[in-house]
Structures are given as C-alpha cells and as structure tokens.
Enzyme design. Structure first.
Site: not given
Ligand code: SF4
Length: 558
Positions: A36, A300, A435-436
């Site tokens: 994570d 413009d 635009g042009l």
């Molecule tokens: S689902 Fe949630 S816990 Fe699992 S890797 Fe992704 S962020 Fe982390």
C-alpha cells in the site's frame, strides 16, 4: 462487485493521507498490507514533494495473518510516535485491514501516547477519497478544538467583532490540500485578493497548517470554504459549534469571484467597495480587471460563441466551469456532470439552470458515451476525460482532480480569483482550433498540410478521426465506448448490434450526400450527420443525398 478499470477517486485512506501530508506535525499510522506504500508516489511524483509522506504503514504480509496483527499495530504506533514525535496522530486502516478488524484506533486509544490522537473510521467499501479527506479534516479539527467548545447557550460571536477590537477582519481559508486542483496557487491568489480588501488570513488549512494552527481557527471572523469537497463538513460543524459564519461562494471565474467578494463583505459587515457595485446588470469595475471579459468579448473570440462544451469534474470545478462557459465565454454547455456524489444536489441544480440533466456517475465509460452523444466540440474534465476526448478526437482541457503530473505545474497557475480567470481563459481556448485556421480549413479543403481537423498551433497533425472523410458520429463514438466496455467484459451481441446499426445508417448515404457532409467543418460534422440521419429515419427516407442533408439542416435550424 463492479468491474472497474479507471477510478476517479482513490480509497478513503488516500484522502486521509492527503490531510496528513498537506499538514506539518501530523503523523498517520495506517494499518495496511505490504504494497500500500504505492500511495507515497502520489505525493513524491505527482505533487513532486521532496520528502516522504508522514505515514507509517504496518505493511502486514500473508504470514502475519496467522499471528497477532494487533500486536504489530501497537508496535508500529509506538515506534512511529517515538521516532517522529508528532503533534497529533491519525490512526486508521486501509481496505484490507478493515476486513481483519484489528481496530487500530481503539488500540491506540488505550496506549497513553501523550499526543492528541484521532481514530479514523473510513468505510473503504462505501466511501471514497474526497469523503475520506473531509472526514479526516473534520475529525482532526473536532478533536483539537474539543477543549475550546463554547458552553451551550453562549451567544454567537459577532462577525464584525474586529471593529470593536480595533483590528482588520480575518478569515480562515479551509479546504486546500495536496492532490487538490491548483490549491497551492489558489491560496496565494485568494490571500492576495483578501489583502487588497483589507482582510487578513488567520489560518490556511489543511495545506501548510500545524495542529497548533488549527487551535487558532475559532479566532477568525468567518471561514471561507474554498473546497467544499474537503472542507464542507468542518465548516458546517464550526458554524454550528462556534457560530462562525461560512462564505460558501467559490471564487472560480469572474462572476463567482465578484460574488465571493460581495458575500465576504456582507458576512464581515464591511462596506462594499464601489468597484464591486453593479450598475444595470453591467459587470462591475472589479470584474473588468481580469483580462477574461475583454478577451472573450474581443472579436477574435467571436468564433467561440455557441461552441458545444461538455463538462465533467468534481462538483466544485464542474459547477464553476459551467458558469464560466455559459455566462463568460458564450459557450453552449451540452453536458454537465460530476463524480462527487456528496455534492450531487448542487450539480443537479446547476445543470437544471442550463436545461440539462446532470450526469452523476463514477464510471468513465458512461461519461465517455455521454460526451460522444452530446456531440461536444470541447471537453472540460479530469485526467480521465483527457483520455476519452483523445480517443474521440475532441479538444480537451483539464479542470479538476484526478490530475496527472502536468497539472501540478512549476509556473503560477491558479484557477481562483482574477488571475485564475486569466489562466482559465488561456487553458480552455488553447486546445481549440484557432479562428483563422477554422475558417480557412472550412473554405479550402484540399491543402496537403492543413488538413481537416488539423490544429497547427498545437504542433500536431489532424486528430485521428479527422483523417477519415468524416469525424465519428455520436453513434460511431458510442460504438467505440461500447467496444472499450466490452473489451473488458465481452458481450459480442451488443457490439454486433451497434455495428449493424452503423452500417445500416451508412448505407443510406449517397455519394453526393457524403460529399456535401464532408464540406461541413469537422468539429460539427458529427452533429450534422446525427441530425440528418434522425431526420431521414423520421421521414422514412431511403437515401440521404445532398438535398436531404439541406432539408434536415433547414428543419433543425427552424
Ligand atoms: S484495495 Fe485497498 S488495501 Fe488493497 S491494495 Fe488497494 S488500497 Fe491497499
């Protein structure tokens, strides 16, 4: 279960990380599986921060699940507090940790840590990142201000007490955070704007604040809710508990900045400066200080009038963009939506004002389909819409998170205030064909370089779709999105049906009908094709020739 390829928001613990990392002196212990720590990259790469986020992960592994993960939590909290000596501690869990129910916050509560601790309960399977950020900010402010809560029955402080105290009025700017859209520069712009009006800033939070700063929040005369997605709940709580009024206008765009200043002056009981007075519906003098009104009025910009724009973003930026597009740039808003479910009501109200039904979804394929069906000529969206627009060959500008690294620029680029309006003008008009060129390509279609759909100021060639004789019609485009959807979950029937419908429609076109269609400028060709086919179907025409095309044109322009 929901099949998801891209997601507009991360899980709620990423929102909590945004609060911790935006602040100083706050540490976050996150009970989470190994891996994570990927979320660190959001801050070190996208925000390009020069240090790691103040987050300690328990990083449990499969083999830990057989043992005592609660003990791992306790050890991690103890080590983090000893090592980082935070002034306030957040304790929470990620999605996987929520399933094993170690309750890290409750464990920390029993540990006598000697610092204020917030037990974050963020339901990862029903809420998302912005909700997580708002909840974390709210719980942190609430925990820190507990000791200052006025006794029940205490009269509300007067927002004009600054006058009796012989000082300038002061407000808090609440909501700016890392991974928010252009928060760094918005804070500078709004602080400068307030300074010009004799208003001081007491606390900016969470961005750059320490827990000690949060303790000063009640000393302000009003709270400015700059980003409702993050600061909405805390502002409402401060209003209920401390009687501090909230300024809710978000100053993105010229009209909104003027409204913001008017609301602020009214709340603080300050005399409205003459340059903010409006006379007979004309823009006030202050509103003319931005270059946007004149730029959008100058000749413009005439070709911008009525351009069909599709907007999808977080609620705050979507609502602001709709107002700027429709009232300040003369665009026609043909789609408005948001992934912010918490602010869906406000988005629906803004869409209703434009005669539209708001699209509230977090499925980017639904957004892509709506974008194609609306036959938009410009898309204002998030990083996701940039991808979708690219697939459809549409010009696009990013106006909201989720963002990518190029939306955290080195240069000063606010969205708020007068200067923010200048930045917005440049960045929204830039992707459009100038635009042009638009005019010349409409007149001379056989140039070898300036071909149909070419936008030479972008240094690229024609959009992919423009190299064919016609740009994709909405049906084609929705077939594309169906194709993308079905690539993940094949449903051959749907795609075959879409192709059959497309082929049936294509067979109606005669050679001279197609040749006439090819004369229509590429960015409206999809719309004309769709209208003509609808007209032909309605009349039961067996062929669409040049005459049918012009009959349809006359019919729809009535
Ligand atoms: S689902 Fe949630 S816990 Fe699992 S890797 Fe992704 S962020 Fe982390």
């Amino acid at each position: 279960m929901e099949l998801t390829l891209w997601t507009y928001e991360g899980p709620p613990h990423v929102g909590a990380m945004r609060i911790a990392t935006s602040m100083e002196g706050v540490h976050y212990v996150l009970h989470a599986p190994q891996g994570d720590t990927y979320a660190d990259l959001l801050f070190t790469m996208i925000e390009r921060r020069g240090r790691r986020p103040p987050v300690t992960y328990t990083t449990f592994q499969a083999r830990d699940l057989g043992g005592d993960t609660a003990d791992l939590v306790i050890r991690t909290i103890r080590q983090a507090v000893d090592r980082f000596q935070p002034e306030a501690l957040l304790v929470g869990e990620s999605c996987t940790a929520e399933l094993i129910q170690d309750q890290p916050g409750a464990l920390a509560g029993g540990m006598d840590l000697g610092v204020p601790m917030v037990n974050l309960e963020l339901p990862a399977y029903s809420k998302k990142e912005n909700w997580g950020a708002a909840e974390t900010f709210y719980q942190l402010v609430r925990t820190l201000l507990k000791a200052q809560l006025p006794a029940p029955g205490t009269p509300k402080p007067s927002p004009s007490r600054w006058r009796e105290e012989g000082r300038r009025p002061r407000v808090n700017l609440l909501g700016p955070s890392l991974l928010g859209f252009r928060c760094r520069d918005d804070v500078l712009e709004i602080t400068r704007l307030l300074g010009e009006h004799g208003i001081d800033v007491a606390v900016v939070a969470p961005l750059g604040a320490r827990p000690a700063d949060l303790l000063r929040i009640p000393t302000a005369d009003a709270n400015v809710c700059l980003y409702p997605e993050v600061a909405g709940p805390v502002c409402s709580w401060l209003e209920r508990s401390f009687g501090t009024p909230v300024v809710r206008s978000v100053p993105i765009g010229i009209g909104a900045t003027a409204d913001f200043l008017r609301e602020l002056h009214a709340v603080l009981d300050l005399a409205l400066p003459a340059d903010l007075e409006t006379v007979e519906g004309q823009p006030s003098e202050a509103e003319r200080r931005s270059r946007l009104p004149w730029y959008s009025k100058s000749v413009d910009s005439t070709y911008l009038t009525g351009k069909r724009v599709f907007i999808f973003a977080d609620a705050t930026h979507a609502i602001a963009a709709a107002r700027i597009a429709s009232r300040e740039l003369g665009f026609q808003v043909v789609g408005l939506g948001s992934y912010s479910r918490e602010q869906a009501r406000e988005v629906r109200a803004a869409a209703a004002e434009l005669g539209l039904e708001a699209l509230i979804t977090d499925d980017y394929l639904v957004v892509e389909k709506a974008m194609a069906e609306a036959a938009a000529e410009l898309v204002l969206g998030t990083q996701m819409e940039r991808h979708s627009a690219k697939r459809l060959g549409l010009p696009c500008a990013v106006i909201s998170a989720p963002l990518h690294v190029q939306d955290v620029p080195a240069r000063y680029s606010p969205q708020m205030g007068w200067e923010g309006a200048n930045v917005i003008f440049d960045s929204w008009v830039h992707p459009l064909m100038m635009g042009l060129e638009e005019h010349l390509i409409g007149m001379f279609r056989h140039d070898f370089e300036f071909v149909d759909g070419h936008r030479s100021h972008l240094g690229d060639g024609a959009p992919a779709s423009a190299s064919a004789s016609t740009a994709p019609s909405p049906e084609e485009a929705s077939a594309t999105s169906t194709a993308v959807a079905t690539a993940a979950a094949p449903a051959a029937g749907t795609i075959t049906a879409a192709v059959a419908v497309r082929e049936a429609l294509e067979s109606l076109w005669t050679a001279d009908g197609e040749a006439e269609l090819a004369k229509i400028p590429f960015f409206v060709r999809g719309k004309v094709r769709k209208n003509t086919e609808a007209f032909a179907r309605e009349r039961g025409l067996e062929r669409i020739d040049a005459e049918a095309l012009y009959d349809a044109k006359a019919h729809f322009s009535r």
